[in-house]
Design an enzyme around this catalytic site. Structure first.
Site, PDB file in Angstrom:
ATOM      1  N   SER A 119      37.473  25.164  43.187  1.00 39.00           N
ATOM      2  CA  SER A 119      38.195  26.422  43.026  1.00 39.00           C
ATOM      3  C   SER A 119      39.692  26.195  42.901  1.00 39.00           C
ATOM      4  O   SER A 119      40.424  27.146  42.642  1.00 39.00           O
ATOM      5  CB  SER A 119      37.888  27.351  44.196  1.00 39.00           C
ATOM      6  OG  SER A 119      38.055  26.668  45.408  1.00 39.00           O
ATOM      7  N   HIS A 140      34.104  26.814  36.825  1.00 38.46           N
ATOM      8  CA  HIS A 140      34.376  27.528  38.077  1.00 38.46           C
ATOM      9  C   HIS A 140      33.593  28.841  38.109  1.00 38.46           C
ATOM     10  O   HIS A 140      33.988  29.822  37.468  1.00 38.46           O
ATOM     11  CB  HIS A 140      35.893  27.762  38.183  1.00 38.46           C
ATOM     12  CG  HIS A 140      36.317  28.406  39.457  1.00 38.46           C
ATOM     13  ND1 HIS A 140      37.460  29.170  39.568  1.00 38.46           N
ATOM     14  CD2 HIS A 140      35.752  28.402  40.686  1.00 38.46           C
ATOM     15  CE1 HIS A 140      37.560  29.609  40.809  1.00 38.46           C
ATOM     16  NE2 HIS A 140      36.549  29.156  41.502  1.00 38.46           N
ATOM     17  N   GLU A 152      35.028  30.369  34.800  1.00 40.36           N
ATOM     18  CA  GLU A 152      36.349  29.929  34.339  1.00 40.36           C
ATOM     19  C   GLU A 152      36.201  28.470  33.902  1.00 40.36           C
ATOM     20  O   GLU A 152      35.722  27.636  34.687  1.00 40.36           O
ATOM     21  CB  GLU A 152      37.326  30.062  35.518  1.00 40.36           C
ATOM     22  CG  GLU A 152      38.786  30.001  35.163  1.00 40.36           C
ATOM     23  CD  GLU A 152      39.671  30.262  36.399  1.00 40.36           C
ATOM     24  OE1 GLU A 152      39.239  29.972  37.544  1.00 40.36           O
ATOM     25  OE2 GLU A 152      40.799  30.730  36.209  1.00 40.36           O
ATOM     26  N   ASN A 190      42.432  31.985  40.868  1.00 42.75           N
ATOM     27  CA  ASN A 190      42.878  31.928  42.260  1.00 42.75           C
ATOM     28  C   ASN A 190      44.387  31.998  42.415  1.00 42.75           C
ATOM     29  O   ASN A 190      44.882  32.328  43.488  1.00 42.75           O
ATOM     30  CB  ASN A 190      42.298  30.692  42.943  1.00 42.75           C
ATOM     31  CG  ASN A 190      40.871  30.951  43.354  1.00 42.75           C
ATOM     32  OD1 ASN A 190      40.521  32.072  43.709  1.00 42.75           O
ATOM     33  ND2 ASN A 190      40.030  29.931  43.286  1.00 42.75           N
TER      34      ASN A 190
HETATM   35  N1  CAA Z   1      23.443  36.792  46.019  1.00 41.60           N
HETATM   36  C1  CAA Z   1      22.701  37.358  45.049  1.00 41.60           C
HETATM   37  N2  CAA Z   1      22.770  38.658  44.715  1.00 41.60           N
HETATM   38  C2  CAA Z   1      23.606  39.423  45.430  1.00 41.60           C
HETATM   39  C3  CAA Z   1      24.406  38.918  46.458  1.00 41.60           C
HETATM   40  C4  CAA Z   1      24.298  37.532  46.748  1.00 41.60           C
HETATM   41  N3  CAA Z   1      25.024  36.960  47.711  1.00 41.60           N
HETATM   42  N4  CAA Z   1      25.141  39.932  46.976  1.00 41.60           N
HETATM   43  C5  CAA Z   1      24.811  41.036  46.278  1.00 41.60           C
HETATM   44  N5  CAA Z   1      23.887  40.730  45.343  1.00 41.60           N
HETATM   45  C6  CAA Z   1      23.277  41.637  44.375  1.00 41.60           C
HETATM   46  C7  CAA Z   1      22.411  42.680  45.041  1.00 41.60           C
HETATM   47  O1  CAA Z   1      21.091  42.207  45.209  1.00 41.60           O
HETATM   48  C8  CAA Z   1      22.459  43.820  44.040  1.00 41.60           C
HETATM   49  O2  CAA Z   1      21.557  43.526  42.973  1.00 41.60           O
HETATM   50  P1  CAA Z   1      20.871  44.686  42.087  1.00 41.60           P
HETATM   51  O3  CAA Z   1      21.979  45.365  41.351  1.00 41.60           O
HETATM   52  O4  CAA Z   1      19.965  43.914  41.204  1.00 41.60           O
HETATM   53  O5  CAA Z   1      20.177  45.582  43.036  1.00 41.60           O
HETATM   54  C9  CAA Z   1      23.879  43.732  43.482  1.00 41.60           C
HETATM   55  O6  CAA Z   1      24.328  42.394  43.740  1.00 41.60           O
HETATM   56  C10 CAA Z   1      24.818  44.700  44.163  1.00 41.60           C
HETATM   57  O7  CAA Z   1      24.782  44.433  45.559  1.00 41.60           O
HETATM   58  P2  CAA Z   1      24.898  45.535  46.702  1.00 41.60           P
HETATM   59  O8  CAA Z   1      24.370  46.838  46.176  1.00 41.60           O
HETATM   60  O9  CAA Z   1      24.298  44.987  47.945  1.00 41.60           O
HETATM   61  O10 CAA Z   1      26.428  45.639  47.046  1.00 41.60           O
HETATM   62  P3  CAA Z   1      27.656  45.980  46.157  1.00 41.60           P
HETATM   63  O11 CAA Z   1      27.339  46.918  45.064  1.00 41.60           O
HETATM   64  O12 CAA Z   1      28.700  46.321  47.130  1.00 41.60           O
HETATM   65  O13 CAA Z   1      28.032  44.588  45.480  1.00 41.60           O
HETATM   66  C11 CAA Z   1      29.215  42.549  45.414  1.00 41.60           C
HETATM   67  C12 CAA Z   1      28.271  43.437  46.230  1.00 41.60           C
HETATM   68  C13 CAA Z   1      28.507  42.118  44.144  1.00 41.60           C
HETATM   69  C14 CAA Z   1      29.521  41.333  46.275  1.00 41.60           C
HETATM   70  C15 CAA Z   1      30.498  43.392  45.064  1.00 41.60           C
HETATM   71  O14 CAA Z   1      31.033  43.939  46.221  1.00 41.60           O
HETATM   72  C16 CAA Z   1      31.544  42.580  44.354  1.00 41.60           C
HETATM   73  O15 CAA Z   1      31.500  42.379  43.159  1.00 41.60           O
HETATM   74  N6  CAA Z   1      32.559  42.105  45.125  1.00 41.60           N
HETATM   75  C17 CAA Z   1      33.637  41.288  44.602  1.00 41.60           C
HETATM   76  C18 CAA Z   1      33.172  39.866  44.520  1.00 41.60           C
HETATM   77  C19 CAA Z   1      34.250  38.964  43.985  1.00 41.60           C
HETATM   78  O16 CAA Z   1      35.385  39.343  43.739  1.00 41.60           O
HETATM   79  N7  CAA Z   1      33.890  37.693  43.810  1.00 41.60           N
HETATM   80  C20 CAA Z   1      34.831  36.673  43.394  1.00 41.60           C
HETATM   81  C21 CAA Z   1      35.301  35.944  44.589  1.00 41.60           C
HETATM   82  S1  CAA Z   1      36.441  34.705  44.160  1.00 41.60           S
HETATM   83  C22 CAA Z   1      35.525  33.374  43.829  1.00 41.60           C
HETATM   84  O17 CAA Z   1      34.351  33.324  43.981  1.00 41.60           O
HETATM   85  C23 CAA Z   1      36.274  32.233  43.309  1.00 41.60           C
HETATM   86  C24 CAA Z   1      36.926  31.336  44.285  1.00 41.60           C
HETATM   87  O18 CAA Z   1      37.249  30.242  43.871  1.00 41.60           O
HETATM   88  C25 CAA Z   1      37.251  31.708  45.638  1.00 41.60           C
END
Ligand code: CAA
Length: 283
Positions: A119, A140, A152, A190
């Site tokens: 990352s 990424h 990415e 990031n």
């Molecule tokens: N694994 C697999 N599927 C998942 C999951 C996981 N850990 N968490 C949620 N899901 C799925 C759920 O099963 C659901 O699927 P369906 O649509 O098929 O039913 C869908 O995602 C939506 O989940 P929820 O309804 O439970 O919850 P939500 O609508 O609040 O979504 C979220 C959860 C997808 C995490 C959403 O809140 C989100 O997009 N958050 C932002 C995440 C983000 O910004 N990620 C980037 C982080 S930075 C990074 O990763 C890079 C780095 O280098 C640090």
């Protein structure tokens, strides 16, 4: 070049997600970690995700079994000998990555592309650990991998454009959208995201507002799916701190200095969801 076999090194949060998506999109995958207990843990996360998809009617039991059949498990790097593409997702520590890349370079055939899911660590440096720096690239993925569309693609100084083309095709076949950028500290994602998260932690530290208010302001005001503090808990506070340190050292600019509250949480072992406590508590 056509990629058929993928080795995913590291069966944690990111590695298991990458292996799941690769297997779901038809690749033969080997999921690796340093011992079978960790590999099985990663596989269980995949099984849970697939079971959820089946229970929601998004996948049949038969399809689930086919996906699982495409995933082999390994506690060593020997499967690199068969892989067309290796995606490394081990701990964010340059000397650990150095060991892994040197070993992969030794084992993998000359055509094999060695990608890293780092990352923030420099891809150009990671490439230099191998005798095939032109075949090393950043892929990424975002957390949670099965849900997030972006991959990415980070080109090291040495990356061959043909390698970039191949990994973009793989990402697309995995149902993702690959977007390229250069190898700078934090890449594009990031460098922007961590400044926002750090600023939210400074607000909490200064008592500007409680965590829920900071997050709700960003959710309701900016349409972010989750607030920056909840997102930090999802990413892992140790990872957030490590990335901020890379940015701080990489640019030498005080705007990236990690908030002392973040350091304290990491010292306390409050790393977010994975430890059950971060800015919020998790059952
Ligand atoms: N694994 C697999 N599927 C998942 C999951 C996981 N850990 N968490 C949620 N899901 C799925 C759920 O099963 C659901 O699927 P369906 O649509 O098929 O039913 C869908 O995602 C939506 O989940 P929820 O309804 O439970 O919850 P939500 O609508 O609040 O979504 C979220 C959860 C997808 C995490 C959403 O809140 C989100 O997009 N958050 C932002 C995440 C983000 O910004 N990620 C980037 C982080 S930075 C990074 O990763 C890079 C780095 O280098 C640090």
């Amino acid at each position: 070049m056509e990629v058929k076999k993928i080795l995913v090194v590291g069966a944690g949060q990111m590695g298991s997600g990458i292996a799941q998506v690769a297997a779901q999109t038809g690749y033969d995958v080997t999921l690796n970690d340093i011992n079978m207990e960790l590999v099985e843990k990663g596989l269980n996360v995949i099984k849970k995700n697939l079971d959820r998809a089946v229970s929601k009617g998004k996948m049949t039991e038969d399809d689930k079994n086919k996906v699982l059949e495409r995933i082999k498990l390994a506690d060593n790097l020997e499967p690199a000998k068969e892989a067309d593409l290796v995606i490394e997702a081990v701990v964010e520590n340059l000397s650990v990555k150095e060991q892994v890349f040197r070993k992969l370079d030794e084992l993998a055939p000359s055509h094999t592309i060695l990608a890293t899911n780092t990352s923030s660590l420099p891809i150009t440096k990671i490439a230099s650990f191998t005798k095939r720096p032109e075949k090393v690239i950043g892929m990424h993925f975002m957390n949670p991998v099965p849900v997030m569309k972006l991959v990415e693609i980070i080109n090291a100084l040495q990356t061959d454009p043909e390698v970039t083309k191949t990994v973009k095709e793989v990402a697309e076949k995995m149902g993702k959208v690959p977007i390229e950028c250069k190898d700078v500290p934090g890449f594009v994602s990031n460098r922007v995201l961590m400044v926002m998260i750090n600023e939210a932690i400074w607000e909490l530290y200064e008592g500007v507002a409680p965590a829920e208010n900071i997050d709700n302001i960003m959710k309701l005001g900016m349409n972010h799916p989750m607030g920056p503090l909840a997102l930090a808990d999802l990413i892992g506070l140790d990872t957030v701190l490590a990335i901020l340190n890379v940015l701080y050292e990489g640019y030498g600019d005080p705007k990236y200095r990690p908030c002392p509250l973040l350091k304290a949480y990491v010292d306390a072992g409050w790393l977010g969801r994975k430890t059950g406590k971060g800015f919020y508590e998790y059952k």
